[in-house]
Design a protein around this motif. Structure first.
Motif, mmCIF file in Angstrom:
data_model
loop_
_atom_site.group_PDB
_atom_site.id
_atom_site.type_symbol
_atom_site.label_atom_id
_atom_site.label_comp_id
_atom_site.label_asym_id
_atom_site.label_seq_id
_atom_site.Cartn_x
_atom_site.Cartn_y
_atom_site.Cartn_z
ATOM 1 N N ILE A 1 -8.334 11.705 7.354
ATOM 2 C CA ILE A 1 -6.983 11.650 6.811
ATOM 3 C C ILE A 1 -6.255 10.384 7.278
ATOM 4 N N LEU A 2 -6.493 9.960 8.512
ATOM 5 C CA LEU A 2 -5.825 8.760 9.008
ATOM 6 C C LEU A 2 -6.414 7.499 8.389
ATOM 7 N N ILE A 3 -7.713 7.484 8.185
ATOM 8 C CA ILE A 3 -8.346 6.318 7.545
ATOM 9 C C ILE A 3 -7.870 6.181 6.102
ATOM 10 N N LEU A 4 -7.808 7.303 5.382
ATOM 11 C CA LEU A 4 -7.375 7.258 3.979
ATOM 12 C C LEU A 4 -5.925 6.796 3.854
ATOM 13 N N ILE A 5 -5.058 7.373 4.668
ATOM 14 C CA ILE A 5 -3.650 6.985 4.584
ATOM 15 C C ILE A 5 -3.467 5.544 5.074
ATOM 16 N N GLY A 6 -4.228 5.162 6.090
ATOM 17 C CA GLY A 6 -4.157 3.780 6.553
ATOM 18 C C GLY A 6 -4.609 2.796 5.485
ATOM 19 N N LEU A 7 -5.657 3.168 4.742
ATOM 20 C CA LEU A 7 -6.146 2.301 3.663
ATOM 21 C C LEU A 7 -5.101 2.177 2.557
ATOM 22 N N PHE A 8 -4.540 3.302 2.142
ATOM 23 C CA PHE A 8 -3.513 3.260 1.095
ATOM 24 C C PHE A 8 -2.269 2.518 1.589
ATOM 25 N N PHE A 9 -1.933 2.699 2.863
ATOM 26 C CA PHE A 9 -0.788 1.993 3.444
ATOM 27 C C PHE A 9 -0.989 0.483 3.379
ATOM 28 N N SER A 10 -2.203 0.041 3.676
ATOM 29 C CA SER A 10 -2.503 -1.395 3.632
ATOM 30 C C SER A 10 -2.422 -1.941 2.208
ATOM 31 N N LEU A 11 -2.964 -1.170 1.254
ATOM 32 C CA LEU A 11 -3.013 -1.640 -0.132
ATOM 33 C C LEU A 11 -1.670 -1.541 -0.846
ATOM 34 N N MET A 12 -0.935 -0.442 -0.591
ATOM 35 C CA MET A 12 0.268 -0.169 -1.370
ATOM 36 C C MET A 12 1.554 -0.618 -0.694
ATOM 37 N N ASN A 13 1.501 -0.868 0.623
ATOM 38 C CA ASN A 13 2.707 -1.304 1.341
ATOM 39 C C ASN A 13 2.568 -2.707 1.912
ATOM 40 N N LEU A 14 1.587 -2.886 2.780
ATOM 41 C CA LEU A 14 1.470 -4.174 3.459
ATOM 42 C C LEU A 14 1.061 -5.296 2.509
ATOM 43 N N ARG A 15 0.079 -5.039 1.681
ATOM 44 C CA ARG A 15 -0.451 -6.099 0.822
ATOM 45 C C ARG A 15 0.586 -6.594 -0.179
ATOM 46 N N VAL A 16 1.355 -5.679 -0.745
ATOM 47 C CA VAL A 16 2.338 -6.070 -1.774
ATOM 48 C C VAL A 16 3.757 -6.125 -1.215
ATOM 49 N N ARG A 17 3.898 -5.900 0.098
ATOM 50 C CA ARG A 17 5.202 -5.943 0.770
ATOM 51 C C ARG A 17 6.192 -4.976 0.114
ATOM 52 N N ASP A 18 5.768 -3.741 0.018
ATOM 53 C CA ASP A 18 6.569 -2.681 -0.596
ATOM 54 C C ASP A 18 6.877 -1.625 0.469
ATOM 55 N N ALA A 19 8.141 -1.213 0.564
ATOM 56 C CA ALA A 19 8.548 -0.257 1.602
ATOM 57 C C ALA A 19 8.497 1.194 1.135
ATOM 58 N N ASN A 20 8.002 1.444 -0.066
ATOM 59 C CA ASN A 20 7.982 2.806 -0.611
ATOM 60 C C ASN A 20 6.762 3.576 -0.096
ATOM 61 N N PHE A 21 6.868 4.063 1.134
ATOM 62 C CA PHE A 21 5.747 4.792 1.737
ATOM 63 C C PHE A 21 5.503 6.129 1.050
ATOM 64 N N GLN A 22 6.512 6.662 0.348
ATOM 65 C CA GLN A 22 6.328 7.932 -0.350
ATOM 66 C C GLN A 22 5.241 7.840 -1.415
ATOM 67 N N ASP A 23 5.012 6.625 -1.939
ATOM 68 C CA ASP A 23 3.945 6.454 -2.928
ATOM 69 C C ASP A 23 2.572 6.668 -2.289
ATOM 70 N N VAL A 24 2.449 6.288 -1.021
ATOM 71 C CA VAL A 24 1.195 6.508 -0.293
ATOM 72 C C VAL A 24 0.935 7.994 -0.139
ATOM 73 N N LEU A 25 1.953 8.743 0.269
ATOM 74 C CA LEU A 25 1.797 10.186 0.440
ATOM 75 C C LEU A 25 1.465 10.858 -0.888
ATOM 76 N N GLY A 26 2.157 10.454 -1.950
ATOM 77 C CA GLY A 26 1.889 11.042 -3.259
ATOM 78 C C GLY A 26 0.467 10.788 -3.711
ATOM 79 N N SER A 27 -0.055 9.617 -3.420
ATOM 80 C CA SER A 27 -1.421 9.280 -3.843
ATOM 81 C C SER A 27 -2.476 10.024 -3.041
ATOM 82 N N THR A 28 -2.161 10.355 -1.800
ATOM 83 C CA THR A 28 -3.176 10.971 -0.937
ATOM 84 C C THR A 28 -3.214 12.497 -1.039
ATOM 85 N N THR A 29 -2.283 13.123 -1.773
ATOM 86 C CA THR A 29 -2.360 14.580 -1.928
ATOM 87 C C THR A 29 -3.657 14.993 -2.619
ATOM 88 N N LEU A 30 -4.186 14.120 -3.473
ATOM 89 C CA LEU A 30 -5.443 14.421 -4.161
ATOM 90 C C LEU A 30 -6.582 14.659 -3.174
#
Length: 288
Positions: free
Chosen positions: A25-54
């Motif tokens: 769970i930490l690796i998956l959220i960390g990966l999505f955090f890197s791709l969806m927040n850090l890489r594109v400089r986006d502060a919407n962490f809720q998108d990471v949580l929404g994507s990882t419910t799957l």
């Protein structure tokens, strides 16, 4: 309940299951955090949580598959069920152990938006908090389903596969609901089948055919009576019932920062329902 809880927590961390769950769970959220927040400089962490419910489809079976299936496989369930503890205490002890491990993972993931807050000019705090609440409710609801599936079998692989299948169906429930007929006739037939199913469950619990027939007749009478009083009450009832079983449908409102009491009550009711079903199955097995 406390001895069962402590035993399960020790088991999670003396075997690999607890570490695997936390790692995945930490690796998956960390990966999505890197791709969806850090890489594109986006502060919407809720998108990471929404994507990882799957990924609860895969992670929750790891967490719950051994809870009761392992006990049944090693024949230690009989010792457990004849202990001074009640079945309710046993089920709740195991459930809260899984819940605690899940919450440990959730708390660790909160480090990601915390780190993000140092660099982001502004963060949608209310949406992130709301999404976290919904994310936790979805995860715990899935755990309750996993506990129930684990009660039904003595094979961990079957329990994991069954939990995955059940969660997958629940994930697709919205799609099923859209394709269902909404006519009054189809709705009445659906309700009639539900009445028959309830009568069957009653018979399975009581082994009394007369009382089961009475339950069925009363149910049919109620269905017909409601139709005669107001037939519009059945419009779209199939869709409404299927939507009730969609634990993901209500998550979207949490994701926009809306904390609705009805959604919270729904998740609590959903969790209690599956824990009750687990207790009921064990009670029946205990006295056979």
């Amino acid at each position: 309940m406390i001895p069962i809880y402590k035993k399960e927590m020790r088991t999670y961390f003396t075997q690999m299951m607890g570490y695997l769950f936390l790692a995945f769970i930490l690796i998956l959220i960390g990966l999505f955090f890197s791709l969806m927040n850090l890489r594109v400089r986006d502060a919407n962490f809720q998108d990471v949580l929404g994507s990882t419910t799957l990924f609860f489809l895969f992670l929750v079976p790891i967490l719950t598959m051994r809870l009761f299936a392992e006990e049944a496989r090693h024949k230690t369930d009989q010792l457990l069920y004849t202990s001074p503890l009640s079945v309710t205490q046993i089920v709740l002890g195991k459930f809260f152990a899984a819940f605690t491990l899940f919450m440990v993972a959730a708390v660790i993931t909160m480090l990601f938006p915390f780190m993000l807050s140092f660099y982001a000019e502004s963060m949608p705090v209310s949406r992130i908090v709301g999404t976290y609440v919904g994310w936790i409710f979805v995860g715990v609801s899935c755990i309750a389903v996993g506990v129930f599936i684990s009660v039904l079998t003595d094979n961990q692989i079957v329990a994991a596969a069954g939990t995955f299948a059940a969660l997958f169906v629940m994930f697709l429930m919205d799609a099923f609901a859209i394709s269902m007929p909404t006519s009054a006739f189809a709705s009445i037939m659906f309700v009639a089948l539900v009445v028959v199913a309830i009568a069957g469950i009653w018979f399975n619990s009581t082994r009394n055919i007369l009382s089961s027939v009475i339950v069925a007749l009363i149910g049919v009478a109620v269905v017909v009576g409601l139709y005669l009083i107001n037939n519009q009450i059945y419009d779209g009832i199939i869709v409404r019932v299927l939507n009730w079983f969609s634990v993901y449908a209500r998550f979207n409102r949490f994701a926009v920062g809306v904390l609705n009491i009805s959604d919270i009550v729904y998740y609590v009711s959903f969790i209690v329902l599956f824990l009750y079903l687990s207790i009921n199955v064990i009670e029946k097995r205990r006295w056979r």
